[in-house]
Design a protein around this motif. Structure first.
Motif: not given
Ligand code: PBG
Length: 340
Positions: A90, A131, A133, A135, A143, A178, A205, A208, A213, A217-218, A235, A285, A287-288
């Motif tokens: 990423f 990935d 997307a 974003d 995205d 994603s 993905y 999703k 959560f 990540f952002r 999403q 996943y 996630v973060s």
């Molecule tokens: C972006 C993307 C995201 C994550 C993976 N790819 C964030 C989002 O959709 O806003 C999240 C991963 C994480 O939180 O660890 N398309």
């Protein structure tokens, strides 16, 4: 109602069924264990930045750093030696390079493409997942492409196809869309095949959710502060489960080789349903935000980091996941190598 397991004071407790018997000793607990977590279950997501010899801590993910490409190469060599099957890359793109169209996504010299080539050279055995997307590249943090307030579907798919081809040409092994646009898996598959990338895999993905959560990540990719609106028009709604089955069915029909559920722990019911209903390679996943909760609680001395980390990953396996994307991947692999 009296329970057969609750004798009155006068009767002697006599039980034929004693589940505790099997739990008495370590060897016996190991013998009756139903699932196992191994290094083969791990996918390691990393964040990439420009520059050299740079490691930048991500404040909301204690223990996670953004890495310059040379450091990412070193990390990949280490992960590969530990036996981790794959990494997911990423980028944190320079804000000056972000625009409405996400044009950096199509640049063969963007961070992800450069990282792909550099890692492939030094650690050719590890699988590289990229990935798809927009974003990390858009000035609005969405995205897909925006027309007014709307994230438009079909134009976005065309852009995602271009992004996928750019990554395939740079040597990625797995494309992981994603973005949650409709029809993107089929469009990407067709475009990859037309350029002779028929062996590039697609990890969709598929289910999703629009989740709180993803916050850390952002921050890690630098899109959080930029995000205009939210992602709820593409999403999924966390209230829904049947809808996830339809999403997975569509992605498999369109050629996904593997499907993913995201986030992880709060969505293990979805993981279980997807595995049971489709029997496809199913990933989750962690996630973060899930990582951040464990790391923060452990940092405060409230839970044991290593135990919570292993337990959380074992739970994914128990739910039916074939593998997990986790920021703990290296820590877990090191622990597993030492025999926990
Ligand atoms: C972006 C993307 C995201 C994550 C993976 N790819 C964030 C989002 O959709 O806003 C999240 C991963 C994480 O939180 O660890 N398309």
């Amino acid at each position: 109602m009296t329970s057969p397991y609750r004798p009155s004071a006068s009767t002697k407790l006599s039980l034929i069924q004693r589940p505790r018997r099997n739990r008495r000793t370590d060897w016996s607990r190991r013998l009756v264990q139903e699932t196992a977590l191994t290094v083969n279950d791990l996918i390691w997501p990393i964040f990439i930045i420009d520059g050299e010899k740079k490691r930048e801590p991500v404040a909301s993910m204690p223990g996670v750093e953004r890495l310059s490409i040379d450091e990412a190469v070193r990390a990949a060599v280490k992960a590969s030696k530990l036996g981790i099957p794959a990494m997911a890359l990423f980028p944190n793109t320079d804000p000056a390079l972000r625009d409405e169209a996400g044009s950096q996504a199509f640049n063969p010299e963007n961070l992800v493409c450069k990282a792909l080539r550099a890692i492939k050279k030094e650690a050719p055995e590890i699988g590289l997942i990229t990935d798809v997307a927009l974003d990390p590249y858009t000035s609005h943090g969405q995205d897909g492409l925006m027309r007014g307030d709307e994230i438009v579907n079909d134009e976005s798919v065309a852009a995602l196809v271009k992004q996928s081809l750019n990554q395939a040409r740079a040597g990625c092994d797995v494309i992981a869309p994603s973005d949650m646009m409709d029809g993107r898996v089929g469009a990407i598959r067709e475009a990859l095949d037309a350029e002779n990338f028929e062996s590039v895999q697609i990890m969709a993905y598929a289910a999703k959710y629009a989740s709180a959560f993803y916050g850390p990540f952002r921050e890690a990719v630098g899109s959080g502060g930029l995000l205009r609106g939210d992602k709820r028009t593409y999403q999924m709604d966390p209230h829904n489960s049947d809808e996830a089955m339809r999403e997975v069915a569509l992605d498999l029909e369109q050629g996904a080789d593997m499907v993913m559920v995201k986030p992880g722990l709060p969505y293990l019911d979805i993981v279980r349903r997807v595995k049971e209903e489709f029997g496809a390679p199913t990933f989750a996943y962690q996630v973060s935000g899930e990582y951040a909760m464990i790391a923060a609680a452990a940092g405060n001395g409230w839970i044991d980091r290593d135990k919570a980390m292993i337990e959380s990953l074992v739970c994914f396996k128990r739910a039916g996941a074939d593998g997990v994307l986790t920021y703990f991947a290296v820590d877990v692999a090191e622990k597993l190598a030492r025999g926990i």
